[in-house]
Design a protein around this motif. Structure first.
Motif, PDB file in Angstrom:
ATOM      1  N   MET A   1       5.304 -16.884 -28.694  1.00 52.41           N
ATOM      2  CA  MET A   1       5.460 -16.626 -27.169  1.00 52.41           C
ATOM      3  C   MET A   1       4.802 -15.266 -26.653  1.00 52.41           C
ATOM      4  O   MET A   1       4.742 -15.132 -25.405  1.00 52.41           O
ATOM      5  N   GLN A   2       3.943 -14.625 -27.453  1.00 50.57           N
ATOM      6  CA  GLN A   2       3.230 -13.445 -26.895  1.00 50.57           C
ATOM      7  C   GLN A   2       1.838 -13.464 -27.434  1.00 50.57           C
ATOM      8  O   GLN A   2       1.442 -12.636 -28.100  1.00 50.57           O
ATOM      9  N   ASP A   3       1.332 -14.842 -27.228  1.00 50.83           N
ATOM     10  CA  ASP A   3      -0.328 -14.849 -27.491  1.00 50.83           C
ATOM     11  C   ASP A   3      -0.775 -13.907 -26.603  1.00 50.83           C
ATOM     12  O   ASP A   3      -0.677 -13.763 -25.422  1.00 50.83           O
TER      13      ASP A   3
ATOM     14  N   HIS B   1       3.474  -6.575 -15.455  1.00 51.77           N
ATOM     15  CA  HIS B   1       4.203  -5.239 -15.554  1.00 51.77           C
ATOM     16  C   HIS B   1       5.427  -5.206 -16.109  1.00 51.77           C
ATOM     17  O   HIS B   1       6.428  -6.146 -15.713  1.00 51.77           O
ATOM     18  N   GLN B   2       5.760  -4.309 -17.160  1.00 52.11           N
ATOM     19  CA  GLN B   2       7.131  -4.180 -17.691  1.00 52.11           C
ATOM     20  C   GLN B   2       7.590  -2.970 -17.368  1.00 52.11           C
ATOM     21  O   GLN B   2       6.912  -1.788 -17.368  1.00 52.11           O
ATOM     22  N   VAL B   3       9.102  -2.620 -17.484  1.00 49.76           N
ATOM     23  CA  VAL B   3       9.399  -1.325 -17.875  1.00 49.76           C
ATOM     24  C   VAL B   3      10.495  -1.509 -18.887  1.00 49.76           C
ATOM     25  O   VAL B   3      11.150  -2.383 -18.875  1.00 49.76           O
TER      26      VAL B   3
ATOM     27  N   TYR C   1      17.878 -13.620 -28.159  1.00 50.18           N
ATOM     28  CA  TYR C   1      17.147 -13.218 -29.674  1.00 50.18           C
ATOM     29  C   TYR C   1      15.706 -12.346 -29.175  1.00 50.18           C
ATOM     30  O   TYR C   1      14.898 -12.795 -28.372  1.00 50.18           O
ATOM     31  N   PHE C   2      15.647 -11.326 -29.713  1.00 48.18           N
ATOM     32  CA  PHE C   2      14.267 -10.560 -29.616  1.00 48.18           C
ATOM     33  C   PHE C   2      14.380  -9.975 -31.091  1.00 48.18           C
ATOM     34  O   PHE C   2      15.386  -9.340 -31.691  1.00 48.18           O
ATOM     35  N   PRO C   3      13.129  -9.987 -31.695  1.00 47.54           N
ATOM     36  CA  PRO C   3      13.254  -9.503 -32.997  1.00 47.54           C
ATOM     37  C   PRO C   3      13.557  -8.041 -33.420  1.00 47.54           C
ATOM     38  O   PRO C   3      13.887  -7.880 -34.475  1.00 47.54           O
TER      39      PRO C   3
ATOM     40  N   LEU D   1      17.072  -9.258 -17.297  1.00 47.69           N
ATOM     41  CA  LEU D   1      16.539  -8.245 -18.305  1.00 47.69           C
ATOM     42  C   LEU D   1      16.711  -8.734 -19.594  1.00 47.69           C
ATOM     43  O   LEU D   1      17.596  -9.739 -20.135  1.00 47.69           O
ATOM     44  N   GLY D   2      15.889  -8.129 -20.793  1.00 41.51           N
ATOM     45  CA  GLY D   2      16.262  -8.204 -22.187  1.00 41.51           C
ATOM     46  C   GLY D   2      16.933  -6.956 -22.390  1.00 41.51           C
ATOM     47  O   GLY D   2      16.308  -6.058 -22.179  1.00 41.51           O
ATOM     48  N   SER D   3      17.567  -7.096 -23.880  1.00 39.72           N
ATOM     49  CA  SER D   3      18.372  -5.933 -24.112  1.00 39.72           C
ATOM     50  C   SER D   3      18.790  -5.981 -25.539  1.00 39.72           C
ATOM     51  O   SER D   3      18.953  -7.247 -26.000  1.00 39.72           O
TER      52      SER D   3
HETATM   53  N1  PHE Z   1      10.071  -6.808 -24.879  1.00 40.83           N
HETATM   54  C1  PHE Z   1      10.843  -7.950 -24.384  1.00 40.83           C
HETATM   55  C2  PHE Z   1      10.001  -9.003 -23.841  1.00 40.83           C
HETATM   56  O1  PHE Z   1       8.968  -8.708 -23.332  1.00 40.83           O
HETATM   57  C3  PHE Z   1      11.989  -7.368 -23.452  1.00 40.83           C
HETATM   58  C4  PHE Z   1      13.054  -6.364 -24.184  1.00 40.83           C
HETATM   59  C5  PHE Z   1      12.927  -5.121 -23.908  1.00 40.83           C
HETATM   60  C6  PHE Z   1      14.035  -7.062 -25.007  1.00 40.83           C
HETATM   61  C7  PHE Z   1      13.600  -4.150 -24.590  1.00 40.83           C
HETATM   62  C8  PHE Z   1      14.871  -6.390 -25.384  1.00 40.83           C
HETATM   63  C9  PHE Z   1      14.745  -4.965 -25.381  1.00 40.83           C
HETATM   64  O2  PHE Z   1      10.282 -10.014 -23.743  1.00 40.83           O
END
Ligand code: PHE
Length: 350
Positions: free
Chosen positions: A157-159, A217-219, A257-259, A293-295
């Motif tokens: 998902m992050q190519d 952009h992300q934060v 799910y985020f690794p 958000l992801g968290s």
């Molecule tokens: N880095 C994740 C993304 O790009 C987002 C995320 C940040 C998820 C922090 C969990 C905690 O999809």
């Protein structure tokens, strides 16, 4: 008239001619008429020569003619100066001092910069401090240390874009795909407790459309301390969203799910447009919720990769896309508008 009287008159004429000139009191026409024209003072005086005895007339005639040439030259010099001035005035555009002035265009901060500033304000008020990391990253900080082992499907998902340069471990350097890289950079250098946020640009190999771009952009925020729990994460995210969107918004956590987190959750915010009241809301599609958000709680493997004991320390992280926030805050419905530099969009957000 005696020759002496005649000479006296001549010098009186010359004097009054030069005083008119030095006081700027006469133009060419006036000078010409008064002194040089048919009935001018000098012309009449020259005519008077006929009454003077022949032996004197010749000398006086020379004097008189010299004076005539002198005065004519001086009058003509004035004429050409005035002509040149008139010429300049008529060819220069007239200035209309009653016209309104030219409007000088004011600059403003880009909508994404303004959004980033608002988000930074919310983090600062929660006691987080600013951190940053490089855009050209290595595999370790972007994936490996974040618990994406080589060949892990979550990498798909992050190519991203690779750079023609090797990192310390002999892998190709790459453009970072997420600001989570900064979690690793901070935790490698600093011992907990720590509380940081890190906004910035990220890159992915995506086809561009209304909600995707190859650069965006992300934060994200990271908090690591002793006894940090999911309750701390929930309270912090809720306070963060209320700061940005107003105290009436609610937040909701869905397992995800985020690794690099365990457990992980996606955070939804109650729809700020229809407040959950419209089945036809084009923004939340009638669900009443916006996924933002992801968290999650920092994964023990991530703490270990940075040299911290997961039995002692725990933490949470949450992150989001800045374009998504800006689209909601300013009612922009196509992500491409942020980098097309159309003034109509940029001027709208001031
Ligand atoms: N880095 C994740 C993304 O790009 C987002 C995320 C940040 C998820 C922090 C969990 C905690 O999809």
């Amino acid at each position: 008239m005696t020759p002496e009287e005649w000479k006296g008159k001549l010098s009186a004429i010359k004097d009054s001619f030069s005083s008119l000139i030095s006081e700027h009191k006469a133009d060419y026409e006036t000078l010409y008429q008064r002194f040089l024209g048919r009935k001018g003072e000098l012309s009449l005086l020259l005519r008077d020569l006929k009454d003077i005895a022949a032996e004197e007339r010749r000398n006086l005639g020379v004097l008189g003619n010299a004076a005539k040439q002198e005065l004519t030259a001086a009058a003509e010099k004035i004429k050409s100066a005035i002509d040149a001035h008139n010429q300049r005035c008529s060819s220069a555009p007239a200035i209309d001092i009653t016209l309104p002035g030219v409007n000088f265009p004011k600059g403003s901060l880009h909508p994404l910069t303004q959004t980033m500033d608002r988000i930074s304000g919310a983090f600062l008020r929660l006691g987080f401090s600013l951190a940053s990391g490089p855009l050209v990253e290595d595999d370790w900080h972007c994936f490996e240390a974040l618990n994406f082992p080589e060949c892990h499907p979550a990498r798909d998902m992050q190519d991203t874009f690779y750079v023609n340069a090797k990192d310390d471990r002999g892998k190709d350097k790459l453009l970072r795909t997420q600001t989570s890289t900064v979690q690793i950079r901070v935790m490698e250098k600093q011992n907990p407790p720590l509380r940081v946020f890190h906004p910035g640009r990220v890159f992915r190999n995506e086809a561009v459309d209304a909600s995707h771009a190859f650069a965006f952009h992300q934060v994200e925020g990271l908090y690591v301390d002793k006894n940090v729990t999911m309750a701390d994460l929930k309270w912090t995210v809720d306070a963060f969203m209320k700061d940005l969107f107003g105290s009436s918004v609610r937040t909701r956590f869905n397992p995800s799910y985020f690794p690099f987190v365990e457990p992980g959750a996606e955070v939804d915010m109650s729809c700020i447009f229809c407040k959950g009241q419209s089945e036809h809301c084009p923004v939340c599609k009638g669900t009443g919720w916006l996924e933002l958000l992801g968290s999650g709680m920092v994964h023990p493997n991530v703490l270990k990769a940075c040299g911290h004991d997961p039995e002692v320390w725990s933490g949470f992280a949450f992150g989001c896309g800045i374009e998504r926030f800006a689209m909601l805050l300013y009612g922009i419905n196509d992500m491409r508008m942020f980098f097309e530099n159309d003034f109509r969009i940029l001027e709208q957000v001031r």
